[in-house]
Design a protein around this motif. Structure first.
Motif, PDB file in Angstrom:
ATOM      1  N   PHE A 196       4.216  -2.075  -1.208  1.00 48.76           N
ATOM      2  CA  PHE A 196       4.163  -2.879   0.022  1.00 48.76           C
ATOM      3  C   PHE A 196       4.298  -4.364  -0.295  1.00 48.76           C
ATOM      4  O   PHE A 196       4.951  -5.117   0.451  1.00 48.76           O
ATOM      5  CB  PHE A 196       2.863  -2.607   0.779  1.00 48.76           C
ATOM      6  CG  PHE A 196       2.687  -1.177   1.216  1.00 48.76           C
ATOM      7  CD1 PHE A 196       3.772  -0.318   1.305  1.00 48.76           C
ATOM      8  CD2 PHE A 196       1.426  -0.672   1.534  1.00 48.76           C
ATOM      9  CE1 PHE A 196       3.620   1.005   1.699  1.00 48.76           C
ATOM     10  CE2 PHE A 196       1.256   0.646   1.927  1.00 48.76           C
ATOM     11  CZ  PHE A 196       2.356   1.496   2.001  1.00 48.76           C
ATOM     12  N   ALA A 197       3.686  -4.813  -1.385  1.00 46.40           N
ATOM     13  CA  ALA A 197       3.814  -6.220  -1.782  1.00 46.40           C
ATOM     14  C   ALA A 197       5.259  -6.555  -2.117  1.00 46.40           C
ATOM     15  O   ALA A 197       5.789  -7.619  -1.731  1.00 46.40           O
ATOM     16  CB  ALA A 197       2.909  -6.506  -2.982  1.00 46.40           C
ATOM     17  N   ALA A 198       5.928  -5.652  -2.831  1.00 48.31           N
ATOM     18  CA  ALA A 198       7.346  -5.870  -3.148  1.00 48.31           C
ATOM     19  C   ALA A 198       8.187  -5.923  -1.873  1.00 48.31           C
ATOM     20  O   ALA A 198       9.141  -6.712  -1.766  1.00 48.31           O
ATOM     21  CB  ALA A 198       7.837  -4.741  -4.061  1.00 48.31           C
ATOM     22  N   THR A 199       7.824  -5.088  -0.901  1.00 50.36           N
ATOM     23  CA  THR A 199       8.532  -5.099   0.391  1.00 50.36           C
ATOM     24  C   THR A 199       8.418  -6.460   1.069  1.00 50.36           C
ATOM     25  O   THR A 199       9.400  -6.995   1.599  1.00 50.36           O
ATOM     26  CB  THR A 199       7.961  -4.002   1.308  1.00 50.36           C
ATOM     27  OG1 THR A 199       8.133  -2.726   0.683  1.00 50.36           O
ATOM     28  CG2 THR A 199       8.651  -4.007   2.659  1.00 50.36           C
ATOM     29  N   ALA A 200       7.208  -7.037   1.060  1.00 50.14           N
ATOM     30  CA  ALA A 200       6.999  -8.352   1.680  1.00 50.14           C
ATOM     31  C   ALA A 200       7.853  -9.422   1.002  1.00 50.14           C
ATOM     32  O   ALA A 200       8.460 -10.276   1.671  1.00 50.14           O
ATOM     33  CB  ALA A 200       5.519  -8.722   1.609  1.00 50.14           C
ATOM     34  N   VAL A 201       7.917  -9.385  -0.322  1.00 48.64           N
ATOM     35  CA  VAL A 201       8.711 -10.371  -1.068  1.00 48.64           C
ATOM     36  C   VAL A 201      10.196 -10.205  -0.750  1.00 48.64           C
ATOM     37  O   VAL A 201      10.915 -11.197  -0.527  1.00 48.64           O
ATOM     38  CB  VAL A 201       8.464 -10.231  -2.583  1.00 48.64           C
ATOM     39  CG1 VAL A 201       9.419 -11.120  -3.372  1.00 48.64           C
ATOM     40  CG2 VAL A 201       7.022 -10.587  -2.916  1.00 48.64           C
ATOM     41  N   LEU A 202      10.687  -8.985  -0.713  1.00 51.98           N
ATOM     42  CA  LEU A 202      12.098  -8.729  -0.404  1.00 51.98           C
ATOM     43  C   LEU A 202      12.447  -9.237   0.999  1.00 51.98           C
ATOM     44  O   LEU A 202      13.531  -9.801   1.215  1.00 51.98           O
ATOM     45  CB  LEU A 202      12.407  -7.234  -0.517  1.00 51.98           C
ATOM     46  CG  LEU A 202      12.424  -6.647  -1.935  1.00 51.98           C
ATOM     47  CD1 LEU A 202      12.540  -5.120  -1.878  1.00 51.98           C
ATOM     48  CD2 LEU A 202      13.584  -7.236  -2.744  1.00 51.98           C
ATOM     49  N   ASN A 247       9.318   5.747   4.410  1.00 59.24           N
ATOM     50  CA  ASN A 247       8.220   6.452   5.083  1.00 59.24           C
ATOM     51  C   ASN A 247       6.908   6.384   4.305  1.00 59.24           C
ATOM     52  O   ASN A 247       5.961   7.108   4.617  1.00 59.24           O
ATOM     53  CB  ASN A 247       8.598   7.921   5.291  1.00 59.24           C
ATOM     54  CG  ASN A 247       9.561   8.101   6.459  1.00 59.24           C
ATOM     55  OD1 ASN A 247       9.533   7.333   7.411  1.00 59.24           O
ATOM     56  ND2 ASN A 247      10.419   9.104   6.367  1.00 59.24           N
ATOM     57  N   LEU A 248       6.854   5.517   3.296  1.00 60.19           N
ATOM     58  CA  LEU A 248       5.648   5.458   2.464  1.00 60.19           C
ATOM     59  C   LEU A 248       4.440   4.917   3.215  1.00 60.19           C
ATOM     60  O   LEU A 248       3.297   5.188   2.843  1.00 60.19           O
ATOM     61  CB  LEU A 248       5.915   4.623   1.203  1.00 60.19           C
ATOM     62  CG  LEU A 248       6.948   5.211   0.230  1.00 60.19           C
ATOM     63  CD1 LEU A 248       7.133   4.290  -0.966  1.00 60.19           C
ATOM     64  CD2 LEU A 248       6.523   6.610  -0.228  1.00 60.19           C
ATOM     65  N   PHE A 249       4.668   4.136   4.274  1.00 61.97           N
ATOM     66  CA  PHE A 249       3.532   3.671   5.074  1.00 61.97           C
ATOM     67  C   PHE A 249       2.796   4.868   5.682  1.00 61.97           C
ATOM     68  O   PHE A 249       1.563   4.937   5.650  1.00 61.97           O
ATOM     69  CB  PHE A 249       4.010   2.722   6.187  1.00 61.97           C
ATOM     70  CG  PHE A 249       4.480   1.386   5.695  1.00 61.97           C
ATOM     71  CD1 PHE A 249       3.589   0.451   5.198  1.00 61.97           C
ATOM     72  CD2 PHE A 249       5.830   1.063   5.721  1.00 61.97           C
ATOM     73  CE1 PHE A 249       4.026  -0.784   4.741  1.00 61.97           C
ATOM     74  CE2 PHE A 249       6.275  -0.165   5.278  1.00 61.97           C
ATOM     75  CZ  PHE A 249       5.376  -1.096   4.779  1.00 61.97           C
ATOM     76  N   VAL A 250       3.570   5.804   6.239  1.00 64.17           N
ATOM     77  CA  VAL A 250       2.962   6.986   6.848  1.00 64.17           C
ATOM     78  C   VAL A 250       2.332   7.871   5.774  1.00 64.17           C
ATOM     79  O   VAL A 250       1.218   8.400   5.943  1.00 64.17           O
ATOM     80  CB  VAL A 250       4.018   7.775   7.650  1.00 64.17           C
ATOM     81  CG1 VAL A 250       3.404   9.051   8.218  1.00 64.17           C
ATOM     82  CG2 VAL A 250       4.577   6.902   8.778  1.00 64.17           C
ATOM     83  N   SER A 287      -3.226   2.202  -5.253  1.00 66.24           N
ATOM     84  CA  SER A 287      -2.758   0.944  -5.849  1.00 66.24           C
ATOM     85  C   SER A 287      -1.237   0.910  -5.913  1.00 66.24           C
ATOM     86  O   SER A 287      -0.603  -0.128  -5.679  1.00 66.24           O
ATOM     87  CB  SER A 287      -3.344   0.770  -7.253  1.00 66.24           C
ATOM     88  OG  SER A 287      -4.758   0.719  -7.207  1.00 66.24           O
ATOM     89  N   ALA A 288      -0.644   2.065  -6.236  1.00 62.30           N
ATOM     90  CA  ALA A 288       0.814   2.139  -6.304  1.00 62.30           C
ATOM     91  C   ALA A 288       1.440   1.830  -4.941  1.00 62.30           C
ATOM     92  O   ALA A 288       2.425   1.079  -4.846  1.00 62.30           O
ATOM     93  CB  ALA A 288       1.242   3.521  -6.781  1.00 62.30           C
ATOM     94  N   TYR A 289       0.856   2.427  -3.887  1.00 63.95           N
ATOM     95  CA  TYR A 289       1.346   2.130  -2.536  1.00 63.95           C
ATOM     96  C   TYR A 289       1.294   0.634  -2.264  1.00 63.95           C
ATOM     97  O   TYR A 289       2.246   0.044  -1.730  1.00 63.95           O
ATOM     98  CB  TYR A 289       0.508   2.863  -1.492  1.00 63.95           C
ATOM     99  CG  TYR A 289       0.876   4.315  -1.290  1.00 63.95           C
ATOM    100  CD1 TYR A 289       2.138   4.673  -0.826  1.00 63.95           C
ATOM    101  CD2 TYR A 289      -0.052   5.331  -1.531  1.00 63.95           C
ATOM    102  CE1 TYR A 289       2.469   6.007  -0.616  1.00 63.95           C
ATOM    103  CE2 TYR A 289       0.269   6.668  -1.329  1.00 63.95           C
ATOM    104  CZ  TYR A 289       1.535   6.998  -0.875  1.00 63.95           C
ATOM    105  OH  TYR A 289       1.869   8.321  -0.669  1.00 63.95           O
ATOM    106  N   VAL A 321       5.305 -10.720   6.751  1.00 63.82           N
ATOM    107  CA  VAL A 321       3.846 -10.601   6.885  1.00 63.82           C
ATOM    108  C   VAL A 321       3.437  -9.167   7.220  1.00 63.82           C
ATOM    109  O   VAL A 321       2.297  -8.757   6.942  1.00 63.82           O
ATOM    110  CB  VAL A 321       3.336 -11.571   7.981  1.00 63.82           C
ATOM    111  CG1 VAL A 321       1.837 -11.460   8.173  1.00 63.82           C
ATOM    112  CG2 VAL A 321       3.722 -13.008   7.629  1.00 63.82           C
ATOM    113  N   ASN A 322       4.362  -8.396   7.785  1.00 63.90           N
ATOM    114  CA  ASN A 322       4.003  -7.075   8.305  1.00 63.90           C
ATOM    115  C   ASN A 322       3.341  -6.117   7.315  1.00 63.90           C
ATOM    116  O   ASN A 322       2.437  -5.370   7.687  1.00 63.90           O
ATOM    117  CB  ASN A 322       5.240  -6.410   8.917  1.00 63.90           C
ATOM    118  CG  ASN A 322       5.626  -7.022  10.263  1.00 63.90           C
ATOM    119  OD1 ASN A 322       5.015  -8.005  10.695  1.00 63.90           O
ATOM    120  ND2 ASN A 322       6.618  -6.474  10.905  1.00 63.90           N
TER     121      ASN A 322
END
Length: 787
Positions: A406-412, A255-258, A400-402, A312-313
């Motif tokens: 998110f970058a780690a999410t894209a790589v995973l 839920n970190l996007f929200v 920046s932490a968020y 990409v999301n």
């Protein structure tokens, strides 16, 4: 009231149950939307919840997913699907009722968070335990070849209703916030959620029950062994591994996007929930396409494609900036349409691949295993994401932490796509094949395909079939194959033509089926299509058509056999001997000139030595069309023994076929035949036939390519081109230079006489005696070549 169920439902009962189930799942989705995501995170933020609390609530429904395995095992022993599922669904709705009063309760935030957690936990346990059996129930109602179609539509309906209810809740919540009544706003949203939940329950109860065919009650030890079966199944294990890694990438940010949208960007709830609406739009737009693709290509290749696209999301979230509401809203709302398209495919294929690779006799257990792996990873992953977020907060600003999370999410997500390759799904296409077909799509092709699959208008279907064939829309093969059985002859004809242009392995089988099972409805285009496809498997059926009472079909069969024979390599010639012998027999029969001509053309394509005698004999057929076909065959097969009959044919006949016969003599004859060919050129009444004869002479003189190129030019361009060719030889051959000068003045006969001087070759004397128009082109090139 006791639940009624039947041993087996009729197709109409199935259809009605599935229709009602779509309404049930739509409102259940709305219920879940209003009790999670932006609303739940927003409420928890008002209570001062940490990142760990937020992602714990996101993880809880997943963490209890381990209960799906025992749920599937226990449910397998219950005869009634509905009786087993209903209590879990009822408790799921009941345990969310306390949330209505929770925002208004006068208790400490920590106590509210604890009560909230307890309610979510119990509700999740109730629904998770019965989930595999519910999915097994729905899977039993949906035909295997329509799962993509049904679940795509089901997901689209659910997404649309959930998004619309969600945006309404967001608007109202923003209004309450504007009135400084935020807690009352959350109560309103939770009341709305409960209403949707009980509407869903009403429609759930309208579904017809279905009796499990062979319920199996298991002991504890048998149940434990059953748990192992999906994990021990090598085929299904590949699916489980993919689900684990894919879920890790999907849920790592939880839920970190929200939370990011509220904490760092201060976006309104309308914008945040608007993302769900935009995702629903993308889902609705793409749902039918994903369903169609899933049914056609299988789920494995589409899982790979969707997984690649999914990475990409997170990127649009990373480019958003604080205090830029308008721009941020425009970016993120637009991006979520794309996200909706991708999630529609991923959710559909991820669920379907569990169904298609599961053991049908133990499907609930297999589904439970897949859902459990997804749930466990989906529970742990957001907690890991939250822990990473807490660590990063200590060293950098929250925004920046968020973004790093998110970058780690894209790589995973990108890494997870590689795990789609080991999946073994029966009947699915290769990833490479799917990508090739999809890459060949154009906007026009997509429109034509849409028209083909949806339109019932005769003219529109006919036009769409032709268009998808012209642009080679491989996706349309299923619809085109169906159109081979259309009651309209013109549609069947278009379908046969289109299928021949598509690279589909089923083309030969389907077209041969038309030849063998529907001979009275057979169309010429169907026979021609088999020749275009060029597969040896069609030969026996085509040989039979050579005996058709319809002349048009007999000729088409001969042409198609010729096309197939022309593509054979030497190792396949033996398989074609029967067809060749049959064509030779037809080519020997003078009673049907059109059929004979078609057979001669086919033998020409094949280039069979066995046909030489019959081809040479056809040069004396009284029909010009037959002699033309024979002459063309002699040219391509270079039958030297035909020279005598070619001379005899020129002496015996005086019609439009003689120019082709003269050219054939230029191919297999000698220079001594030039006067005879020249005589035919002088006798020609058209430019076409005269030039054909002259090219025969040029062939004998060894200058055909240059003469042909000059004949394609006119006027000054021709004179200039000829001069460029001859100029290097003018110094050595003054007669050639003199003749060209006279030719340039317009006196071609005099130029030919000059060329013939000092030439010992008898052919040049013939040129001077019979100066045919454009002969100088050939003669001058020949002199240049001989010098």
């Amino acid at each position: 009231m006791p639940t009624k169920y039947t041993e087996g439902l009729s197709r109409l009962q199935n259809l009605n149950s599935l229709r009602v189930s779509n309404i049930d799942v739509a409102f259940a989705t709305a219920f879940g939307t209003l009790l999670s995501g932006a609303f739940l995170v927003g409420y928890m933020k008002t209570l001062g919840a940490s990142d760990l609390w937020i992602n714990l609530l996101a993880a809880l429904p997943s963490l209890v997913g381990v209960l799906q395995i025992p749920g599937g095992i226990v449910g397998k022993g219950v005869r009634s699907y509905k009786k087993f599922v209903a209590p879990g669904g009822f408790l799921w709705r009941v345990f969310y009722i306390p949330l209505i009063l929770l925002p208004l309760a006068a208790v400490a935030p920590a106590a509210k968070l604890s009560l909230l957690t307890a309610c979510v936990l119990v509700a999740s346990v109730a629904t998770v335990f019965v989930g595999p059996v519910y999915n097994d129930w729905i899977a039993a109602l949906v035909p295997d070849n329509s799962r993509g179609f049904y679940f795509a539509r089901r997901n689209a309906i659910a997404a649309a209703v959930g998004a619309l209810v969600g945006i309404f809740g967001a608007i109202m919540l923003d209004e309450f916030r504007g009135w400084k009544l935020e807690m009352q706003g959350f109560t309103f949203v939770f009341v709305l959620a409960s209403v949707c939940g009980w509407i869903s329950w009403y429609f759930f109860n309208k579904m017809s029950d279905l009796a499990r065919p062979n319920p199996v009650r298991q002991t504890l030890s048998e149940g434990l062994r059953a748990i192992k079966r999906p994990f021990a199944d090598a085929q299904y294990r590949g699916v489980l591994i993919f689900l684990a890694f894919s879920t890790l990438g999907q849920t790592f940010a939880g839920n970190l996007f929200v939370a990011y949208a509220r904490e760092s960007l201060a976006l309104d709830y309308k914008v945040i929930q608007g993302t769900a609406v935009c995702m629903a739009i993308g889902n609705v737009i793409a749902a039918s396409a994903w369903g169609f693709l899933s049914d056609k290509y299988g789920n494995k290749p589409l899982l790979f494609i969707a997984s690649i696209a999914l990475c990409v999301n997170p990127i649009p979230w990373m480019v958003l900036q604080p205090n830029r509401q308008g721009m941020d809203a425009a970016i993120i709302l637009t991006a979520h349409i794309y996200m909706g398209v991708i999630w529609a495919g991923l959710n559909l294929c991820q669920f379907n691949v569990m169904l298609t690779t599961a053991n049908p006799e133990d499907r609930a257990n297999y589904i439970g295993a897949g859902a459990t792996v997804t749930a466990l990873v989906g529970g742990v992953a957001p907690l890991l994401g939250a822990a990473v977020m807490e660590l990063l907060r200590a060293d950098m600003p929250a925004i920046s932490a968020y973004r790093w999370v998110f970058a780690a999410t894209a790589v995973l997500r990108l890494l997870a796509s590689a795990f789609a390759f080991p999946i073994r799904e029966k009947g699915s296409s290769a990833v490479k094949t799917t990508l090739r077909d999809l890459s060949g799509l154009s906007i026009g092709g997509v429109r034509a395909l849409r028209t083909l699959t949806r339109s019932t208008d005769m003219a529109a279907r006919e036009s769409a079939i032709e268009q998808v064939g012209n642009v080679r829309v491989s996706l349309a093969a299923d619809e085109i194959i169906k159109a081979l059985h259309d009651p309209l002859p013109q549609v069947r004809r278009r379908a046969a033509q289109a299928l021949s242009r598509l690279d589909d392995p089923r083309a030969v089988t389907e077209l041969v089926h038309q030849l063998e099972d529907h001979p009275d409805l057979l169309e010429e285009e169907t026979v021609n299509a088999l020749g275009i496809v060029g597969n040896l498997a069609a030969v026996p059926a085509l040989v039979k058509v050579l005996d058709s009472p319809r002349p048009l079909l007999r000729r088409a069969a001969a042409r198609s056999l010729g096309n197939i024979g022309a593509r054979l390599d030497p190792s396949q010639r033996a398989s074609f001997e029967t067809a060749t012998a049959r064509l030779v027999a037809v080519a020997s029969d003078p009673t049907d000139p059109d059929f004979r001509r078609a057979a001669l053309q086919a033998l020409r394509y094949i280039g069979s030595d066995e046909a030489s005698e019959v081809v040479v004999g056809a040069l004396l057929d009284p029909r010009p069309s037959v002699r033309i076909a024979a002459a063309e065959a002699i040219q391509e097969m270079e039958i030297a023994s035909a020279a005598g009959n070619l001379r005899l044919s020129l002496d015996q006949f005086h019609d439009e076929a003689c120019a082709e016969v003269a050219y054939a003599l230029g191919v297999v004859g000698t220079r001594e035949d030039i006067p005879l060919i020249l005589h035919e050129a002088a006798r020609s009444v058209s430019m076409i036939t005269r030039r054909r004869c002259l090219l025969g002479i040029a062939r004998l003189m060894g200058v055909e390519p240059q003469a042909y190129r000059l004949m394609l030019t006119t006027g000054m361009a021709r004179d200039s081109a000829l001069q460029e060719i001859l100029r290097p030889h003018f110094r050595k051959n003054r007669k050639l230079q003199e003749a060209f000068g006279v030719y340039g003045s317009g006196d071609e006969p005099a130029a030919l006489r000059i060329l013939s001087e000092n030439q010992s070759e008898p052919a040049y004397k013939a040129f001077a005696k019979q100066p045919v128009e454009e002969l100088f082109l050939v003669a001058s090139l020949a002199v240049m070549s001989d010098s």
